[in-house]
Design a protein around this motif. Structure first.
Motif, PDB file in Angstrom:
ATOM      1  N   THR A 126     113.685  95.934  29.095  1.00 17.88           N
ATOM      2  CA  THR A 126     114.060  96.479  27.541  1.00 17.88           C
ATOM      3  C   THR A 126     112.568  97.303  27.027  1.00 17.88           C
ATOM      4  N   ALA A 127     112.596  97.915  25.907  1.00 24.63           N
ATOM      5  CA  ALA A 127     111.602  98.477  25.054  1.00 24.63           C
ATOM      6  C   ALA A 127     110.360  97.517  25.021  1.00 24.63           C
TER       7      ALA A 127
ATOM      8  N   VAL B  25     104.283  94.492  28.640  1.00 30.63           N
ATOM      9  CA  VAL B  25     103.519  94.679  29.646  1.00 30.63           C
ATOM     10  C   VAL B  25     102.517  95.760  29.773  1.00 30.63           C
ATOM     11  N   MET B  26     102.696  96.661  28.800  1.00 31.33           N
ATOM     12  CA  MET B  26     101.773  97.892  28.561  1.00 31.33           C
ATOM     13  C   MET B  26     100.502  97.072  27.887  1.00 31.33           C
TER      14      MET B  26
ATOM     15  N   PRO C 108     115.598  88.184  32.458  1.00 32.24           N
ATOM     16  CA  PRO C 108     116.605  88.929  31.912  1.00 32.24           C
ATOM     17  C   PRO C 108     116.971  88.752  30.317  1.00 32.24           C
ATOM     18  N   ASP C 109     116.857  87.404  29.961  1.00 30.96           N
ATOM     19  CA  ASP C 109     117.103  87.074  28.445  1.00 30.96           C
ATOM     20  C   ASP C 109     115.820  87.157  27.851  1.00 30.96           C
ATOM     21  N   PHE C 110     114.917  88.071  28.065  1.00 24.44           N
ATOM     22  CA  PHE C 110     113.397  87.763  27.368  1.00 24.44           C
ATOM     23  C   PHE C 110     113.725  88.180  25.846  1.00 24.44           C
TER      24      PHE C 110
ATOM     25  N   ALA D 149     105.249  98.586  18.692  1.00 18.04           N
ATOM     26  CA  ALA D 149     106.814  98.857  19.275  1.00 18.04           C
ATOM     27  C   ALA D 149     107.472  97.668  19.144  1.00 18.04           C
ATOM     28  N   TYR D 150     107.117  96.503  18.822  1.00 18.87           N
ATOM     29  CA  TYR D 150     107.759  95.132  19.143  1.00 18.87           C
ATOM     30  C   TYR D 150     107.067  94.190  18.571  1.00 18.87           C
TER      31      TYR D 150
END
Length: 362
Positions: free
Chosen positions: A59-60, A66-67, A104-106, A144-145
């Protein structure tokens, strides 16, 4: 006491010292080497740890996380993995030091306040484990999040979860002891024959250069295996150091280091003119080995140019081998790049030593 005679003796010693290039090199080289190594090469702040990412969420928010981790400079993503099991395989083989797992359900885990990210660490190096813990606790602001809280990023250390220093140090001590003893013993081997006059007897025999050199190193190889067994037994008894891999692989890696050190010692013995010179030249090998191989100081914290220099040292490759086999349970075949490096070093040093050796008194 005559000042004139005293001055004459002093001048004589200075002139003799000037003619002894090895001693002159130590006078200048030791302070320069230590200043460069401790001031430039040794760094406790780890950077650019080889890392693999298993981003199962894709996902975004997960990509931004990670970035942000990469922007700290602590990790350097070099591989992608499809599953945590693949990350574990890379850790066991020593291909990476850190693995990041994003489930997957991050997004749901992040919103619910549950554990959202796992950082898998090669705990056989306690410095890497400490850097990973610091990474999880570092604020990573991103527009971004909404970033997961530090409590939602768990660090899982494998192979040494208790972070006991003895587990990290004892396998490395095998390499340190063998480097110190094997290089020193063989460095004075040929020189001792020349100083004691035994070389005259060897000249009169039909023994070839290859037979003489190899015959010199084989007894010391047995001594090295005895030292290794002693360290393994004491390490298991006193410090409870495990041997998770095959004991046969442990001895195979040890034999490679023994041969590398013996061939290096023979190379030194063909260059030195006396036993004292041989010991001086051995010091120039031992000091960089103990400081740059990753035994005392984190290898990943060194500048790139110093890391390239450390790759020339056999102890660097042996430490990766012995820690991989003893602590991570890897086989020697999984660590084949280190095996290949040691074999190449042995071949080069032994060939050069044999070519340089001549059965002559001069």
């Amino acid at each position: 006491m005559s000042p004139r005679r005293l001055f004459a003796i002093m001048v004589k010693e200075l002139r003799q010292m000037r003619r002894d290039r090895i001693t002159l090199a130590m006078i200048i080289g030791i302070p320069v080497m230590q200043l460069v190594l401790f001031g430039y090469a040794i760094n406790f702040t780890l950077r650019d740890l080889d890392t693999a990412i298993s981003d199962q969420a894709a996902t975004a928010g997960s990509r931004a996380l990670v970035m942000d981790m990469q922007n700290t400079g602590v990790i350097n993503p070099v591989r992608d993995a499809s599953s945590p099991q693949e990350l574990m395989t890379m850790l066991r083989r020593g291909e990476i030091s850190v693995g990041v797992v994003v489930p997957p359900d991050f997004e749901r885990r992040r919103i619910d306040g549950r554990e959202a990210v796992q950082v898998l660490v090669d705990g056989s190096d306690t410095a890497v484990q400490a850097a990973a813990v610091q990474l999880a606790q570092t604020p990573l602001d991103s527009a971004a999040y909404v970033r997961p809280k530090p409590s939602q990023i768990s660090v899982v250390g494998f192979y040494n979860p208790e972070r006991r220093s003895a587990i990290n140090i004892v396998p490395g001590l095998i390499g340190i002891i063998l480097t110190m003893t094997m290089v020193l013993f063989t460095a004075v081997a040929i020189v001792r024959e020349r100083e004691r006059g035994n070389m005259e007897l060897l000249i009169a025999t039909p023994v070839s250069s290859s037979e003489l050199m190899i015959g010199k190193v084989l007894p010391f190889a047995g001594i090295g295996l005895i030292q290794t067994t002693l360290v393994l037994l004491l390490g298991a008894w006193l410090f409870d150091v495990p041997v998770r891999g095959s004991l046969l692989d442990v001895y195979a890696a040890t034999i490679l280091l023994i041969l590398a050190n013996l061939s290096l010692g023979l190379m030194i013995s063909t260059k030195a003119q006396s036993q004292f010179q041989a010991m001086q030249m051995t010091f120039f090998v031992f000091l960089p080995s103990i400081l740059l191989s990753g035994f005392m100081f984190p290898f990943s914290g060194m500048p790139k140019i110093i890391q390239y220099l450390a790759e020339v040292l056999p102890l660097t490759h042996f430490l990766r081998l012995i820690r991989g086999v003893m602590l991570r349970g890897a086989s020697i075949f999984e660590l084949w790049p280190e095996v290949l490096a040691l074999v190449a070093f042995i071949t080069l040093m032994m060939t050069t030593a044999i070519l340089r050796f001549t059965k002559r008194l001069d």
